[in-house]
Design a protein around this motif. Structure first.
Motif, PDB file in Angstrom:
ATOM      1  N   LEU A 184      42.236  42.539  43.168  1.00 60.34           N
ATOM      2  CA  LEU A 184      41.006  43.328  43.081  1.00 60.34           C
ATOM      3  C   LEU A 184      39.808  42.432  42.783  1.00 60.34           C
ATOM      4  CD1 LEU A 184      42.431  46.430  41.206  1.00 60.34           C
ATOM      5  CD2 LEU A 184      41.391  46.450  43.484  1.00 60.34           C
ATOM      6  N   GLY A 185      40.041  41.361  42.034  1.00 59.50           N
ATOM      7  CA  GLY A 185      38.987  40.373  41.823  1.00 59.50           C
ATOM      8  C   GLY A 185      38.555  39.740  43.133  1.00 59.50           C
ATOM      9  N   ASN A 186      39.507  39.483  44.013  1.00 62.75           N
ATOM     10  CA  ASN A 186      39.171  38.902  45.315  1.00 62.75           C
ATOM     11  C   ASN A 186      38.326  39.860  46.153  1.00 62.75           C
ATOM     12  OD1 ASN A 186      40.647  36.624  44.649  1.00 62.75           O
ATOM     13  ND2 ASN A 186      42.488  37.287  45.735  1.00 62.75           N
ATOM     14  N   VAL A 187      38.656  41.136  46.094  1.00 70.43           N
ATOM     15  CA  VAL A 187      37.850  42.128  46.820  1.00 70.43           C
ATOM     16  C   VAL A 187      36.415  42.120  46.293  1.00 70.43           C
ATOM     17  CG1 VAL A 187      37.530  44.587  47.287  1.00 70.43           C
ATOM     18  CG2 VAL A 187      39.831  43.602  47.375  1.00 70.43           C
ATOM     19  N   ALA A 188      36.279  42.103  44.970  1.00 70.94           N
ATOM     20  CA  ALA A 188      34.943  42.082  44.368  1.00 70.94           C
ATOM     21  C   ALA A 188      34.187  40.813  44.754  1.00 70.94           C
ATOM     22  CB  ALA A 188      35.057  42.191  42.850  1.00 70.94           C
ATOM     23  N   TYR A 189      34.882  39.687  44.789  1.00 73.43           N
ATOM     24  CA  TYR A 189      34.237  38.412  45.159  1.00 73.43           C
ATOM     25  C   TYR A 189      33.736  38.460  46.591  1.00 73.43           C
ATOM     26  CZ  TYR A 189      33.798  33.606  46.735  1.00 73.43           C
ATOM     27  OH  TYR A 189      33.340  32.450  47.303  1.00 73.43           O
ATOM     28  N   TYR A 190      34.531  38.988  47.500  1.00 65.53           N
ATOM     29  CA  TYR A 190      34.091  39.079  48.895  1.00 65.53           C
ATOM     30  C   TYR A 190      32.823  39.907  49.009  1.00 65.53           C
ATOM     31  CZ  TYR A 190      38.188  37.009  51.254  1.00 65.53           C
ATOM     32  OH  TYR A 190      39.145  36.160  51.746  1.00 65.53           O
TER      33      TYR A 190
ATOM     34  N   ALA B 215      30.538  39.896  46.853  1.00 65.27           N
ATOM     35  CA  ALA B 215      29.541  39.174  46.057  1.00 65.27           C
ATOM     36  C   ALA B 215      29.269  39.848  44.719  1.00 65.27           C
ATOM     37  CB  ALA B 215      28.241  38.992  46.849  1.00 65.27           C
ATOM     38  N   LYS B 216      30.245  40.578  44.183  1.00 68.64           N
ATOM     39  CA  LYS B 216      30.137  41.192  42.858  1.00 68.64           C
ATOM     40  C   LYS B 216      30.836  40.264  41.866  1.00 68.64           C
ATOM     41  CE  LYS B 216      30.019  45.936  44.658  1.00 68.64           C
ATOM     42  NZ  LYS B 216      30.666  47.283  44.638  1.00 68.64           N
ATOM     43  N   HIS B 217      30.139  39.199  41.490  1.00 69.79           N
ATOM     44  CA  HIS B 217      30.775  38.112  40.753  1.00 69.79           C
ATOM     45  C   HIS B 217      31.192  38.502  39.343  1.00 69.79           C
ATOM     46  CE1 HIS B 217      29.096  34.706  43.522  1.00 69.79           C
ATOM     47  NE2 HIS B 217      29.852  35.581  44.145  1.00 69.79           N
ATOM     48  N   ALA B 218      30.376  39.258  38.642  1.00 73.94           N
ATOM     49  CA  ALA B 218      30.740  39.651  37.277  1.00 73.94           C
ATOM     50  C   ALA B 218      32.001  40.503  37.289  1.00 73.94           C
ATOM     51  CB  ALA B 218      29.583  40.411  36.621  1.00 73.94           C
ATOM     52  N   GLN B 219      32.077  41.421  38.250  1.00 76.89           N
ATOM     53  CA  GLN B 219      33.264  42.266  38.364  1.00 76.89           C
ATOM     54  C   GLN B 219      34.485  41.427  38.717  1.00 76.89           C
ATOM     55  OE1 GLN B 219      33.915  45.069  41.817  1.00 76.89           O
ATOM     56  NE2 GLN B 219      33.593  46.615  40.214  1.00 76.89           N
ATOM     57  N   ALA B 220      34.309  40.471  39.627  1.00 70.51           N
ATOM     58  CA  ALA B 220      35.418  39.604  40.023  1.00 70.51           C
ATOM     59  C   ALA B 220      35.938  38.812  38.833  1.00 70.51           C
ATOM     60  CB  ALA B 220      34.971  38.656  41.133  1.00 70.51           C
ATOM     61  N   LEU B 221      35.036  38.226  38.057  1.00 69.39           N
ATOM     62  CA  LEU B 221      35.457  37.430  36.902  1.00 69.39           C
ATOM     63  C   LEU B 221      36.183  38.295  35.876  1.00 69.39           C
ATOM     64  CD1 LEU B 221      32.309  35.158  36.505  1.00 69.39           C
ATOM     65  CD2 LEU B 221      34.600  34.408  37.177  1.00 69.39           C
ATOM     66  N   GLY B 222      35.750  39.543  35.734  1.00 73.68           N
ATOM     67  CA  GLY B 222      36.428  40.450  34.815  1.00 73.68           C
ATOM     68  C   GLY B 222      37.874  40.700  35.243  1.00 73.68           C
ATOM     69  N   PHE B 223      38.083  40.909  36.533  1.00 74.99           N
ATOM     70  CA  PHE B 223      39.443  41.105  37.040  1.00 74.99           C
ATOM     71  C   PHE B 223      40.278  39.833  36.869  1.00 74.99           C
ATOM     72  CE2 PHE B 223      37.939  44.792  39.758  1.00 74.99           C
ATOM     73  CZ  PHE B 223      38.811  45.721  39.198  1.00 74.99           C
ATOM     74  N   TYR B 224      39.667  38.677  37.115  1.00 67.90           N
ATOM     75  CA  TYR B 224      40.415  37.426  36.979  1.00 67.90           C
ATOM     76  C   TYR B 224      40.810  37.163  35.527  1.00 67.90           C
ATOM     77  CZ  TYR B 224      38.823  36.420  41.760  1.00 67.90           C
ATOM     78  OH  TYR B 224      38.569  36.467  43.108  1.00 67.90           O
ATOM     79  N   ARG B 225      39.937  37.528  34.587  1.00 70.06           N
ATOM     80  CA  ARG B 225      40.302  37.388  33.166  1.00 70.06           C
ATOM     81  C   ARG B 225      41.484  38.291  32.821  1.00 70.06           C
ATOM     82  NH1 ARG B 225      34.631  36.728  32.453  1.00 70.06           N
ATOM     83  NH2 ARG B 225      34.326  38.993  32.251  1.00 70.06           N
ATOM     84  N   LEU B 226      41.445  39.508  33.362  1.00 74.65           N
ATOM     85  CA  LEU B 226      42.556  40.435  33.142  1.00 74.65           C
ATOM     86  C   LEU B 226      43.847  39.869  33.724  1.00 74.65           C
ATOM     87  CD1 LEU B 226      43.313  43.292  32.099  1.00 74.65           C
ATOM     88  CD2 LEU B 226      42.730  44.169  34.378  1.00 74.65           C
ATOM     89  N   ALA B 227      43.747  39.288  34.915  1.00 76.62           N
ATOM     90  CA  ALA B 227      44.921  38.700  35.556  1.00 76.62           C
ATOM     91  C   ALA B 227      45.452  37.523  34.753  1.00 76.62           C
ATOM     92  CB  ALA B 227      44.568  38.249  36.972  1.00 76.62           C
ATOM     93  N   THR B 228      44.563  36.649  34.316  1.00 76.25           N
ATOM     94  CA  THR B 228      44.983  35.471  33.548  1.00 76.25           C
ATOM     95  C   THR B 228      45.697  35.879  32.269  1.00 76.25           C
ATOM     96  OG1 THR B 228      43.117  34.195  34.421  1.00 76.25           O
ATOM     97  CG2 THR B 228      44.193  33.342  32.452  1.00 76.25           C
ATOM     98  N   THR B 229      45.154  36.884  31.592  1.00 69.93           N
ATOM     99  CA  THR B 229      45.783  37.370  30.354  1.00 69.93           C
ATOM    100  C   THR B 229      47.197  37.869  30.615  1.00 69.93           C
ATOM    101  OG1 THR B 229      43.630  37.992  29.422  1.00 69.93           O
ATOM    102  CG2 THR B 229      45.585  39.034  28.472  1.00 69.93           C
ATOM    103  N   GLY B 230      47.366  38.633  31.697  1.00 67.58           N
ATOM    104  CA  GLY B 230      48.690  39.153  32.036  1.00 67.58           C
ATOM    105  C   GLY B 230      49.668  38.045  32.390  1.00 67.58           C
ATOM    106  N   PHE B 231      49.231  37.091  33.213  1.00 71.17           N
ATOM    107  CA  PHE B 231      50.115  36.006  33.619  1.00 71.17           C
ATOM    108  C   PHE B 231      50.487  35.119  32.432  1.00 71.17           C
ATOM    109  CE2 PHE B 231      48.121  36.486  38.015  1.00 71.17           C
ATOM    110  CZ  PHE B 231      49.247  37.108  38.556  1.00 71.17           C
ATOM    111  N   GLU B 232      49.525  34.875  31.544  1.00 65.95           N
ATOM    112  CA  GLU B 232      49.818  34.081  30.341  1.00 65.95           C
ATOM    113  C   GLU B 232      50.842  34.783  29.458  1.00 65.95           C
ATOM    114  OE1 GLU B 232      45.704  31.543  29.578  1.00 65.95           O
ATOM    115  OE2 GLU B 232      45.998  33.467  28.564  1.00 65.95           O
ATOM    116  N   LYS B 233      50.737  36.100  29.367  1.00 64.57           N
ATOM    117  CA  LYS B 233      51.633  36.880  28.515  1.00 64.57           C
ATOM    118  C   LYS B 233      53.088  36.708  28.928  1.00 64.57           C
ATOM    119  CE  LYS B 233      52.379  41.660  26.936  1.00 64.57           C
ATOM    120  NZ  LYS B 233      51.891  43.064  27.064  1.00 64.57           N
ATOM    121  N   ILE B 234      53.325  36.589  30.232  1.00 67.70           N
ATOM    122  CA  ILE B 234      54.710  36.481  30.710  1.00 67.70           C
ATOM    123  C   ILE B 234      55.076  35.057  31.128  1.00 67.70           C
ATOM    124  CG2 ILE B 234      54.827  38.895  31.426  1.00 67.70           C
ATOM    125  CD1 ILE B 234      54.295  37.971  34.295  1.00 67.70           C
TER     126      ILE B 234
END
Length: 329
Positions: A122-128, A130-149
């Motif tokens: 979903l971050g990639n969709v937002a980036y395409y 050009a909604k950069h703040a939204q994209a970064l928010g999704f990427y932070r959420l993704a990073t947190t999840g991947f780090e957790k596991i």
């Protein structure tokens, strides 16, 4: 012992040997080829081979098959894969809808890995868009999840995407740090495909910082890894960055050659985002050569590719650039 006719194909897919995976899948016969499990493996394989339309079609068939069975986990995985195919083909509306559905199913199943993958997508969709703040928010959420596991591959992909957004925003220190984290995570994961993409992103940041020597070294390694891992999309992007490095270094002919090779791959894959970026950067090469009508044509083609994606602001920027170069013709 229960016979699993998909065992070999599943193992080959998991190992990342996608040409071999398709051979293993293609040799199986009905009714196995009609099963949602076969369709899902086929969808993943087609995607990694750059056959996005076939991937999306197989993913949708798998989703419907799993849904009929009441297999929520299978439906979730197939929905995400089908959405990834839609995304690669430039159908952002269908991709966003599919990723959102897959994420809802992942939350229901308490599947942290798939939730993180969907957030990254979903971050990639937002980036395409050009909604950069939204994209970064999704990427932070993704990073947190991947780090957790402890998913190093997932972290590599999320940090890679973060680096790209920061680089486009001109926040080069943040982009460099994110790309370095992506490279470290990809190396820990042992994933050559993601490592190639991370090295290319780091090379682009090095270019933006004026370190052309480092940029050339990184993109050369990225190209080698992309070809070794059989990832044509990563190869096309590395060629694009190589073209920009050559252009900035004054090598306009090698820059043109690299951009055209990358564009051929993007067109073969029918990947509108890659086409848009490569047409845009080929336009920059033509402009540097004083070939203004060709530059205008390239920017116009970039705008058309971005518009097919629904990336309206990017399309409009390209149209404005094309019009500016038309006046120089």
């Amino acid at each position: 012992m229960h016979d699993d006719p998909l065992r070999t194909a599943r193992m080959v897919v998991q190992s990342g040997r996608f040409s071999d995976a398709w051979d293993a899948l293609a040799h199986l016969r009905e009714p196995v080829r009609l099963s949602p499990e076969w369709m899902l493996l086929a969808a993943v394989t087609h995607f990694r081979l750059g056959e996005f339309a076939r991937s999306r079609a197989a993913g949708l068939q798998a989703r419907d098959g799993f849904r009929t069975r009441g297999d929520v986990d299978g439906e979730m995985r197939a929905e995400n894969t089908a959405a990834a195919g839609a995304f690669a083909l430039g159908d952002l509306v269908a991709a966003e809808r599919g990723f959102q559905r897959a994420m809802a199913l992942a939350h229901h199943l308490e599947d942290t890995f798939t939730s993180a993958r969907c957030a990254n997508n979903l971050g990639n969709v937002a980036y395409y868009r050009a909604k950069h703040a939204q994209a970064l928010g999704f990427y932070r959420l993704a990073t947190t999840g991947f780090e957790k596991i402890g998913s190093w591959k997932g972290m590599a992909e999320a940090w890679l995407n973060t680096a790209i957004v920061w680089q486009e925003d001109g926040n080069l220190r943040e982009s460099r740090e994110a790309a370095d984290r992506a490279i470290d995570s990809a190396e820990r994961a042992g994933d050559a495909r993601v490592l190639a993409q991370a090295l290319a992103a780091r090379a682009e940041t090095a270019l933006a910082q004026g370190d052309l020597q480092l940029g050339h070294a990184l993109v050369t390694r990225a190209l080698d890894l992309a070809r070794q891992s059989g990832d044509p999309l990563a190869e096309a992007d590395a060629l694009r960055i190589h073209a920009n490095l050559e252009r900035t270094s004054g090598g306009l002919r090698p820059a043109e050659d690299a951009a055209k090779r990358g564009l051929e791959i993007a067109q073969r894959l029918q990947h509108p985002w890659a086409e848009g970026e490569l047409y845009r950067d080929l336009g920059l090469v033509y402009a540097a050569q004083g070939r203004y009508p060709e530059a205008a044509d390239a920017f116009e083609a970039a705008g058309s590719a971005f518009r097919r994606l629904g990336a309206v602001s990017r399309a409009e920027e390209m149209q404005e650039r094309a019009a500016a170069y038309r006046t120089r013709s």
